[in-house]
Design a protein around this motif. Structure first.
Motif, short mmCIF file in Angstrom:
data_model
loop_
_atom_site.label_atom_id
_atom_site.label_comp_id
_atom_site.label_asym_id
_atom_site.label_seq_id
_atom_site.Cartn_x
_atom_site.Cartn_y
_atom_site.Cartn_z
N VAL A 168 6.89 17.22 -4.23
CA VAL A 168 7.48 17.72 -3.18
C VAL A 168 8.73 16.62 -2.71
N LYS A 169 9.70 17.28 -2.28
CA LYS A 169 10.82 16.21 -1.92
C LYS A 169 11.19 16.26 -0.39
N LEU A 170 11.24 15.20 0.36
CA LEU A 170 11.45 15.20 1.49
C LEU A 170 12.74 14.34 1.88
N THR A 171 13.53 14.79 2.92
CA THR A 171 14.59 14.30 3.49
C THR A 171 14.69 14.24 4.91
N TRP A 172 15.30 13.08 5.45
CA TRP A 172 15.22 12.96 6.81
C TRP A 172 16.48 12.24 7.45
N LYS A 173 16.77 12.29 8.55
CA LYS A 173 17.93 11.66 9.02
C LYS A 173 17.58 9.96 9.00
N LYS A 174 18.90 9.25 8.74
CA LYS A 174 18.65 7.63 9.09
C LYS A 174 18.49 7.31 10.42
N VAL A 175 17.55 6.38 10.57
CA VAL A 175 17.08 5.73 11.97
C VAL A 175 17.82 4.44 12.24
N GLU A 176 18.71 4.39 13.26
CA GLU A 176 19.32 3.19 13.23
C GLU A 176 18.65 2.33 13.58
N GLY A 177 18.80 0.98 13.09
CA GLY A 177 18.26 -0.39 13.44
C GLY A 177 16.98 -0.49 12.55
N VAL A 178 16.91 0.23 11.31
CA VAL A 178 15.62 -0.28 10.59
C VAL A 178 16.16 -0.65 9.24
N SER A 179 15.25 -1.27 8.56
CA SER A 179 15.45 -1.89 7.31
C SER A 179 14.89 -1.09 6.27
N GLY A 180 14.01 -0.21 6.46
CA GLY A 180 13.56 0.66 5.49
C GLY A 180 12.33 1.70 6.08
N TYR A 181 11.72 2.39 5.29
CA TYR A 181 10.73 3.33 5.63
C TYR A 181 9.47 3.23 4.99
N ARG A 182 8.39 3.88 5.64
CA ARG A 182 7.08 4.22 4.89
C ARG A 182 6.68 5.47 5.13
N ILE A 183 6.40 6.05 3.73
CA ILE A 183 5.88 7.36 3.66
C ILE A 183 4.49 7.46 3.63
N TYR A 184 3.77 7.99 4.63
CA TYR A 184 2.38 8.34 4.74
C TYR A 184 1.93 9.76 4.25
N ARG A 185 0.82 9.85 3.81
CA ARG A 185 0.59 11.33 3.39
C ARG A 185 -1.27 11.55 3.80
N SER A 186 -1.37 12.85 4.05
CA SER A 186 -2.83 13.13 4.43
C SER A 186 -2.91 14.46 3.51
N ALA A 187 -4.57 14.67 3.03
CA ALA A 187 -4.88 15.80 2.60
C ALA A 187 -5.12 16.80 3.31
N SER A 188 -5.22 16.84 4.84
CA SER A 188 -5.54 17.61 5.73
C SER A 188 -4.77 17.27 7.03
N LEU A 189 -4.67 18.31 7.87
CA LEU A 189 -3.99 18.06 8.90
C LEU A 189 -4.43 17.18 9.95
N ASN A 190 -5.70 17.06 10.09
CA ASN A 190 -6.28 15.86 11.01
C ASN A 190 -6.94 15.00 10.25
N GLY A 191 -6.43 14.52 8.78
CA GLY A 191 -7.26 13.70 8.22
C GLY A 191 -6.77 12.41 8.35
N THR A 192 -7.11 11.37 7.39
CA THR A 192 -6.78 10.00 7.67
C THR A 192 -5.61 9.94 6.57
N TYR A 193 -4.15 9.38 7.25
CA TYR A 193 -3.18 8.89 6.56
C TYR A 193 -3.20 7.81 5.83
N SER A 194 -2.72 7.90 4.52
CA SER A 194 -2.51 7.04 3.55
C SER A 194 -1.16 6.27 3.32
#
Length: 70
Positions: free
Chosen positions: A25-51
């Motif tokens: 799966v490929k994700l694309t997002w808009k740049k957020v001003e004032g950040v130095s990077g991003y963290r990508i989290y994923r969950s196997a279910s809608l209300n699950g725990t994100y890793s």
């Protein structure tokens, strides 16, 4: 260790597109001003725990492809 001049921005980047291929799966997002990077989290279910799956240490990188998915 003391970190000086640390700024935390908790505003998530809005996903502008997501495309799925065989095993990825490929994700694309808009740049957020004032950040130095991003963290990508994923969950196997809608209300699950994100890793955390990826830390991107560049503010100019606005795509991530998660490969080897089942």
């Amino acid at each position: 260790q003391i970190i000086k001049n640390l700024t935390v921005v908790e505003k998530p980047a809005a996903i502008t597109s997501a495309s799925a291929g065989y095993g990825s799966v490929k994700l694309t997002w808009k740049k957020v001003e004032g950040v130095s990077g991003y963290r990508i989290y994923r969950s196997a279910s809608l209300n699950g725990t994100y890793s955390l799956v990826k830390t991107i240490s560049s503010d100019s990188t606005v795509t991530y492809t998660n490969k080897s998915l089942t």
